[in-house]
Scaffold this motif. Structure first.
Motif, mmCIF file in Angstrom:
data_model
loop_
_atom_site.group_PDB
_atom_site.id
_atom_site.type_symbol
_atom_site.label_atom_id
_atom_site.label_comp_id
_atom_site.label_asym_id
_atom_site.label_seq_id
_atom_site.Cartn_x
_atom_site.Cartn_y
_atom_site.Cartn_z
ATOM 1 N N THR A 222 0.840 -1.198 0.000
ATOM 2 C CA THR A 222 0.000 0.000 0.000
ATOM 3 C C THR A 222 0.874 1.248 0.000
ATOM 4 O O THR A 222 0.611 2.197 -0.740
ATOM 5 N N SER A 223 1.904 1.261 0.804
ATOM 6 C CA SER A 223 2.789 2.427 0.828
ATOM 7 C C SER A 223 3.574 2.533 -0.481
ATOM 8 O O SER A 223 3.868 3.641 -0.946
ATOM 9 N N LEU A 224 3.890 1.417 -1.118
ATOM 10 C CA LEU A 224 4.562 1.452 -2.420
ATOM 11 C C LEU A 224 3.634 2.033 -3.482
ATOM 12 O O LEU A 224 4.051 2.846 -4.309
ATOM 13 N N ILE A 225 2.379 1.650 -3.447
ATOM 14 C CA ILE A 225 1.387 2.186 -4.402
ATOM 15 C C ILE A 225 1.225 3.684 -4.191
ATOM 16 O O ILE A 225 1.200 4.459 -5.154
ATOM 17 N N ILE A 226 1.135 4.118 -2.956
ATOM 18 C CA ILE A 226 0.991 5.552 -2.651
ATOM 19 C C ILE A 226 2.225 6.307 -3.123
ATOM 20 O O ILE A 226 2.114 7.389 -3.715
ATOM 21 N N LEU A 227 3.392 5.744 -2.907
ATOM 22 C CA LEU A 227 4.637 6.379 -3.345
ATOM 23 C C LEU A 227 4.685 6.494 -4.874
ATOM 24 O O LEU A 227 5.078 7.527 -5.419
ATOM 25 N N VAL A 228 4.257 5.447 -5.579
ATOM 26 C CA VAL A 228 4.227 5.463 -7.045
ATOM 27 C C VAL A 228 3.231 6.514 -7.540
ATOM 28 O O VAL A 228 3.510 7.255 -8.491
ATOM 29 N N VAL A 229 2.065 6.599 -6.908
ATOM 30 C CA VAL A 229 1.049 7.597 -7.296
ATOM 31 C C VAL A 229 1.589 9.005 -7.067
ATOM 32 O O VAL A 229 1.457 9.884 -7.931
ATOM 33 N N ILE A 230 2.228 9.243 -5.931
ATOM 34 C CA ILE A 230 2.796 10.570 -5.639
ATOM 35 C C ILE A 230 3.893 10.909 -6.639
ATOM 36 O O ILE A 230 3.945 12.023 -7.174
ATOM 37 N N ALA A 231 4.755 9.947 -6.920
ATOM 38 C CA ALA A 231 5.824 10.176 -7.901
ATOM 39 C C ALA A 231 5.228 10.460 -9.274
ATOM 40 O O ALA A 231 5.701 11.344 -10.002
ATOM 41 N N GLY A 232 4.177 9.741 -9.644
ATOM 42 C CA GLY A 232 3.495 9.973 -10.921
ATOM 43 C C GLY A 232 2.911 11.379 -10.999
ATOM 44 O O GLY A 232 3.019 12.054 -12.028
ATOM 45 N N LEU A 233 2.289 11.834 -9.910
ATOM 46 C CA LEU A 233 1.711 13.185 -9.867
ATOM 47 C C LEU A 233 2.803 14.257 -9.957
ATOM 48 O O LEU A 233 2.620 15.268 -10.633
ATOM 49 N N VAL A 234 3.925 14.010 -9.322
ATOM 50 C CA VAL A 234 5.042 14.961 -9.386
ATOM 51 C C VAL A 234 5.575 15.048 -10.809
ATOM 52 O O VAL A 234 5.773 16.148 -11.347
ATOM 53 N N PHE A 235 5.795 13.904 -11.447
ATOM 54 C CA PHE A 235 6.278 13.908 -12.832
ATOM 55 C C PHE A 235 5.250 14.535 -13.771
ATOM 56 O O PHE A 235 5.612 15.240 -14.706
ATOM 57 N N TRP A 236 3.966 14.270 -13.531
ATOM 58 C CA TRP A 236 2.900 14.873 -14.326
ATOM 59 C C TRP A 236 2.946 16.386 -14.182
ATOM 60 O O TRP A 236 2.873 17.117 -15.176
ATOM 61 N N GLY A 237 3.089 16.888 -12.955
ATOM 62 C CA GLY A 237 3.171 18.335 -12.717
ATOM 63 C C GLY A 237 4.395 18.954 -13.384
ATOM 64 O O GLY A 237 4.308 20.038 -13.988
ATOM 65 N N ILE A 238 5.518 18.276 -13.285
ATOM 66 C CA ILE A 238 6.749 18.769 -13.923
ATOM 67 C C ILE A 238 6.578 18.810 -15.436
ATOM 68 O O ILE A 238 6.980 19.774 -16.092
ATOM 69 N N SER A 239 5.958 17.794 -15.976
ATOM 70 C CA SER A 239 5.740 17.734 -17.431
ATOM 71 C C SER A 239 4.838 18.881 -17.901
ATOM 72 O O SER A 239 5.123 19.529 -18.914
ATOM 73 N N ILE A 240 3.774 19.121 -17.186
ATOM 74 C CA ILE A 240 2.870 20.230 -17.539
ATOM 75 C C ILE A 240 3.619 21.553 -17.431
ATOM 76 O O ILE A 240 3.552 22.388 -18.343
ATOM 77 N N TYR A 241 4.315 21.763 -16.355
ATOM 78 C CA TYR A 241 5.047 23.015 -16.155
ATOM 79 C C TYR A 241 6.062 23.248 -17.273
ATOM 80 O O TYR A 241 6.128 24.325 -17.860
ATOM 81 N N ASN A 242 6.859 22.225 -17.576
ATOM 82 C CA ASN A 242 7.878 22.364 -18.621
ATOM 83 C C ASN A 242 7.249 22.637 -19.991
ATOM 84 O O ASN A 242 7.783 23.417 -20.776
ATOM 85 N N GLY A 243 6.126 22.004 -20.276
ATOM 86 C CA GLY A 243 5.427 22.252 -21.538
ATOM 87 C C GLY A 243 4.934 23.689 -21.634
ATOM 88 O O GLY A 243 5.062 24.339 -22.683
ATOM 89 N N LEU A 244 4.392 24.206 -20.550
ATOM 90 C CA LEU A 244 3.898 25.588 -20.535
ATOM 91 C C LEU A 244 5.052 26.585 -20.641
ATOM 92 O O LEU A 244 4.945 27.606 -21.319
ATOM 93 N N VAL A 245 6.166 26.283 -19.991
ATOM 94 C CA VAL A 245 7.347 27.152 -20.093
ATOM 95 C C VAL A 245 7.845 27.188 -21.529
ATOM 96 O O VAL A 245 8.163 28.252 -22.066
ATOM 97 N N ALA A 246 7.885 26.044 -22.182
ATOM 98 C CA ALA A 246 8.336 25.989 -23.582
ATOM 99 C C ALA A 246 7.422 26.817 -24.477
ATOM 100 O O ALA A 246 7.895 27.556 -25.347
ATOM 101 N N MET A 247 6.116 26.718 -24.267
ATOM 102 C CA MET A 247 5.179 27.504 -25.066
ATOM 103 C C MET A 247 5.337 29.002 -24.791
ATOM 104 O O MET A 247 5.283 29.822 -25.715
ATOM 105 N N ARG A 248 5.542 29.362 -23.527
ATOM 106 C CA ARG A 248 5.734 30.780 -23.188
ATOM 107 C C ARG A 248 7.007 31.321 -23.839
ATOM 108 O O ARG A 248 7.032 32.435 -24.343
ATOM 109 N N GLN A 249 8.046 30.519 -23.858
ATOM 110 C CA GLN A 249 9.295 30.935 -24.499
ATOM 111 C C GLN A 249 9.114 31.099 -26.007
ATOM 112 O O GLN A 249 9.686 32.010 -26.612
ATOM 113 N N ARG A 250 8.328 30.231 -26.620
ATOM 114 C CA ARG A 250 8.050 30.338 -28.046
ATOM 115 C C ARG A 250 7.316 31.641 -28.350
ATOM 116 O O ARG A 250 7.593 32.310 -29.346
#
Length: 186
Positions: free
Chosen positions: A3-31
């Motif tokens: 259960t704690s491994l699943i929670i850790l994977v979900v949290i890590a997934g959400l962090v990577f998802w947030g980073i991906s969205i942020y980086n995509g928006l930064v790239a568009m703003r730079q363009r």
């Protein structure tokens, strides 16, 4: 443990998802920023060409002071304009003043036949085409950026991360007048 491994994977997934969205928006703003800088470069070339054009016309049409002053005043206003909306309005006025200047040249056959004047007209027509292309690229980048920050799931975090809608480089009601390339007639 699982259960704690699943929670850790979900949290890590959400962090990577947030980073991906942020980086995509930064790239568009730079363009968008790069596209605006490209428009600015083309406008500066246009602004730099205008004094040469005015000086050439002065030599042939000295008593047409009002038209020449209008071009210089419109150029100065265009240089001072800040932001896409203000620059669009100022460039519209400048384009109108340049059209008056070229119409004035029709009344002076010697000016119309002057090689320097013809070369300046050709350069200005070329720059006008480059400005139109740079504006299209900028507006496309703005459209992609605005769509990106308003699309789900980015809309959930874009505002809180400092991403806000950008203005298009709109010429307003006089768009049809400005989109006409200056006529070069010999």
């Amino acid at each position: 443990m699982s259960t704690s491994l699943i929670i850790l994977v979900v949290i890590a997934g959400l962090v990577f998802w947030g980073i991906s969205i942020y980086n995509g928006l930064v790239a568009m703003r730079q363009r968008v920023s790069q596209a605006f800088a490209d428009v600015d470069v083309q406008l500066k070339q246009r602004h730099d060409l205008i004094p040469n054009l005015v000086e050439t016309v002065k030599g042939y049409a000295t008593h047409e002071r009002e038209t020449l002053d209008a071009v210089v005043k419109a150029r100065n206003a265009a240089i001072a304009a800040q932001g896409p909306a203000a620059q669009g309005a100022a460039e519209t006025v400048l384009s109108g003043a340049l059209r008056q200047l070229f119409a004035l040249a029709e009344a002076y056959p010697d000016l119309k036949a002057n090689t320097n004047f013809q070369q300046l007209q050709t350069e200005l027509a070329d720059i006008e085409n480059k400005i139109a292309a740079a504006r299209r690229f900028f507006n496309n980048a703005v459209q992609e950026y605005n769509t990106g920050i308003e699309s789900f799931p980015a809309v959930l975090v874009a505002g809180s991360l400092g991403f806000h809608k950008r203005e298009f480089f709109d010429l307003g009601e006089t768009r049809t007048q400005v989109e006409q390339v200056p006529q070069v007639k010999f």
